[in-house]
Design an enzyme around this catalytic site. Sequence first.
Site, short mmCIF file in Angstrom:
data_model
loop_
_atom_site.label_atom_id
_atom_site.label_comp_id
_atom_site.label_asym_id
_atom_site.label_seq_id
_atom_site.Cartn_x
_atom_site.Cartn_y
_atom_site.Cartn_z
CG ASN A 35 -0.19 -0.05 2.53
OD1 ASN A 35 0.80 -0.75 2.68
ND2 ASN A 35 -0.67 0.71 3.50
CG HIS A 36 2.16 4.88 -2.43
ND1 HIS A 36 3.27 5.18 -1.65
CD2 HIS A 36 2.42 5.40 -3.66
CE1 HIS A 36 4.15 5.84 -2.38
NE2 HIS A 36 3.67 5.98 -3.60
CG MET A 37 0.64 3.72 4.13
SD MET A 37 -1.14 3.82 3.81
CE MET A 37 -1.73 4.40 5.39
CG ASP A 41 5.08 4.43 1.49
OD1 ASP A 41 5.32 4.68 2.69
OD2 ASP A 41 3.94 4.53 0.99
CD GLU A 105 -3.17 2.34 -2.07
OE1 GLU A 105 -4.02 3.00 -1.44
OE2 GLU A 105 -2.10 1.94 -1.56
#
Length: 719
Positions: A35-37, A41, A105
Amino acid sequence: MVLTFLRALLRLAFRTRLTGDLASLNKRRVLITPNHMSFLDGILLAVFLPVKPVFAVYSSISSQWYMRALRSLIDFVPLDPTKPMSVKHLVKLIGQGRPVVIFPEGRITVTGSLMKIYDGAGFVAAKSQATVVPLRIEGAEYTPFGRLGGVVKRRLFPRITLTVLPATTIPMPQAPRARDRRRLAGEHLHHIMMEARMAVRPRETLYQAFLAARTRYGLFKPCIEDVNFKPDSYSGLLKKSLGVGRILERYSQPGEYVGLLLPNATVTAAAILGASMRGRVPAMLNYTAGVKGLTSALTAGEIKTVFTSRQFLDKGKLWHLPQGITQVKWIYLEDLKDTLTTQDKLWILGHLLLPRRAMVAQQPEDAAMVLFTSGSEGHPKGVVHSHKSLLANVEQIRTVADFTPCDRFMSALPLFHAFGLTVGLFTPLMTGARVFLYPSPLHYRIVPELVYDRNCTVLFGTSTFLGNYARFANPYDFARLRYVVAGAEKLQDHTRELWMEKYGIRILEGYGVTECAPVVAINVPMAAKSHTVGRILPGMDSRLVSVPGIEQGGRLQLRGPNIMKGYLRVEHPGRLEAPQADNGEGQMEPGWYDTGDIVSFDEGGFCQIQGRVKRFAKIAGEMVSLEIVEQIARNASDDKQHAATIKPDGNRGEALVLFTTDAQLTREQLMHSARELGSPELAVPRDIRLLSQLPLLGSGKPDFVTLREMAEQPEDRRE
C-alpha cells in the site's frame, strides 16, 4: 554504505520493524504489492527488504531530479500506463527472476484507506505468473511525508511497521477480451490488498481501540454530540466513561451481562465503554419490544440489573416497562450522580492521566456486547459479540469505505440495533469522525434539519426512514452528504429514484445481520451496482447451500472474524450456543453461520437478496417468495405500505395474505402488476386485508409475527 546508514537512521527515528512471511520474498518470480502511505515508502522498502527489488515508478515521477539522484542506489524502471511495452518490460523482469515492486494505488493515500487500484499491476501479476507478495506499511502516514495533513494528527517520529503477508497468485482470468482480463485481474488484486489490510488489524478490546483512536486523532478532537448540543472530545467521552464505569461496577460482577435501556445519547456511549473497561458485558435492550419482548431478552441473558434514565422513561412514556418487569433491579443514572465520592473522583482523575490502567484484564475474544434480534420470527435471541468481532466489522467497513476524520455521521438508528451500534457509533469513533446521536429515526422533519445544521456527510437508515426523510427535507438539507447507506430492509425503487431526482444522491444499499456485527455486504463508490447489496466484505468466506424448490440462488452461509460468539436463547437461559451450520451434506460445521437468506451472486461477485427461507410460501407444491408478492403490490401502489404473510390452506397447503394500507387496491390491479413484472399468477394473493398502519418493529421492519397471527384470524376478503 548509504543504504546501511539510511537503515540505521530510519530504524532509530521511526523504530521501523520488518515482520511477516519473509521467506516468500525469496521465490523465483516475485511481485511485491505494498500500500502507499507516504513519500518514505520507496526508501523504506529499498533499505529494509532482504532482497534488492526493481521499483516500477510512473514516468512522470521517475523523471524528477530527486529520482535521478537515487538512481545509483535504487533500481527502478519508468512505468507509462499508456504504453503496453512498459507492462511487457515488467513481465520480462519478473520472468528473469528480479523481484519487482509496484504500488497498485499509483498515488499516496489522502484518506488513510485504500485508493483506487490500477488494473495494470494485477495484469502484470497474471501475465508473468508471479508470486504476489502483499505488503502493508503502517505508521508512515502520520509523518510529515504523508498526505493526511488536516485529516490525522501528525507526528514527527511515529512507529513504522512493514508486514509481509503470505504469498498468493493471480491466475489469468478467463474472458474473451484483453480489456476484460485486465479488469478482472485488477479486481483480484484489489481483493488481495483489502485482505492484507484485514490481516494486520490490531488485536484490541473496544476500550483499547477507543484509546488508540484518541491518541491517533487527538485528545481534544470533538468526536460525539447529542440533542444537548454539547460536543464531547475523546477526552471528554473518556472522562464520562470512567465515571459511569466506576458506578456500574458497584451493581454488577465481572463478566456479568448488564442491561442498558437508554436512548441514543452521549451517556449511552459512555455506559458502553465504561462497562466494557470494567469487564462487564453491556446488553443493549430494545425499548420498543414491550414487556413481553423485553422479558424474553432478560430471561435469555439471565440479566439481573438494568441501567436506565428517569428522563428517558418520562419522554418516551416507557414507565410501563419497569412497572411490568419486576424480576430485575432497575438502576436510574440520575440517582447516581451524587454518589461519586472523593475517592471515586480521584480514581477518575488518576485514570484520565493513565487511562490504560482503568481496563481490567480482558482478551479480544472475550464477550463484549449482547444485542438482541428483532424477534420478527419468534422470541428475540441474544447475540453475543466479542471485542474481536465488533472491531473486525468496523475494520471491514473502513477497508471498503473511505471514511475520514473529516466526516460527520448522523446516527438516528437506535443503538440497540446492530446497524446503529456498529455503523452509527463504533465506526465514527474508531475513524476519528464526529457523530451526532439522535434518539429517534421517526422524526422525519427534524432529522433532515439536523443533517443540514450539523454539516453531516454520512447518513444511514432503512429504506422506510430514508424515503420519509426525502419527502420532508428541503433540497439543500442534504447538500453535504457523500454517503447515504440503506440497510435492514430492501431498498425500494421509488426511494432510490426520489433521492436521485430530488437531491442528486445515489443511495448505497447494504446487507447485514445482527449475528455478523452486522454488515455483510455493501455497495461503495468504488464498487456499486444497482439492485444488489454489494460484494461480501473482505475477511469473510461465503457459500450457498441449495434449497429444494428454489432454482435461483441458495441459502447463504458465512464465516469470518465478525461472526458472533453465539446465541442466548430464552429456552436455555445463560447458555451460549456457538454458531454452526449444515454444509448441505448433513454435517454441522462449527464457525459457520447460516443467515437463512436466499442469495445469488452475479459474475462480478455482487450479491442479490432473493428473500428469507422462512419468507417463502409453498402453494400447491410451488415455492413463492413473499417478497415477490410485496414487490407486485408496490408496483401497483407505490405510495402505500404492503406486507405479505401466509396462513394454512386445507387444499393447497398454504395461502397468501396481503396486508395493505391502500383501501383501493384490488386483485385485478395486482394481476396486471404481476404481468408487468413477469411474475407468476401464483404470487397474486386472493386474501387482501386493509390496515390503517402496518405493525412495525423498532428497527422499522414489519412485525411479521403479529401479521402472521392476524392472518390466521378469519376476516372478510376483498377480491
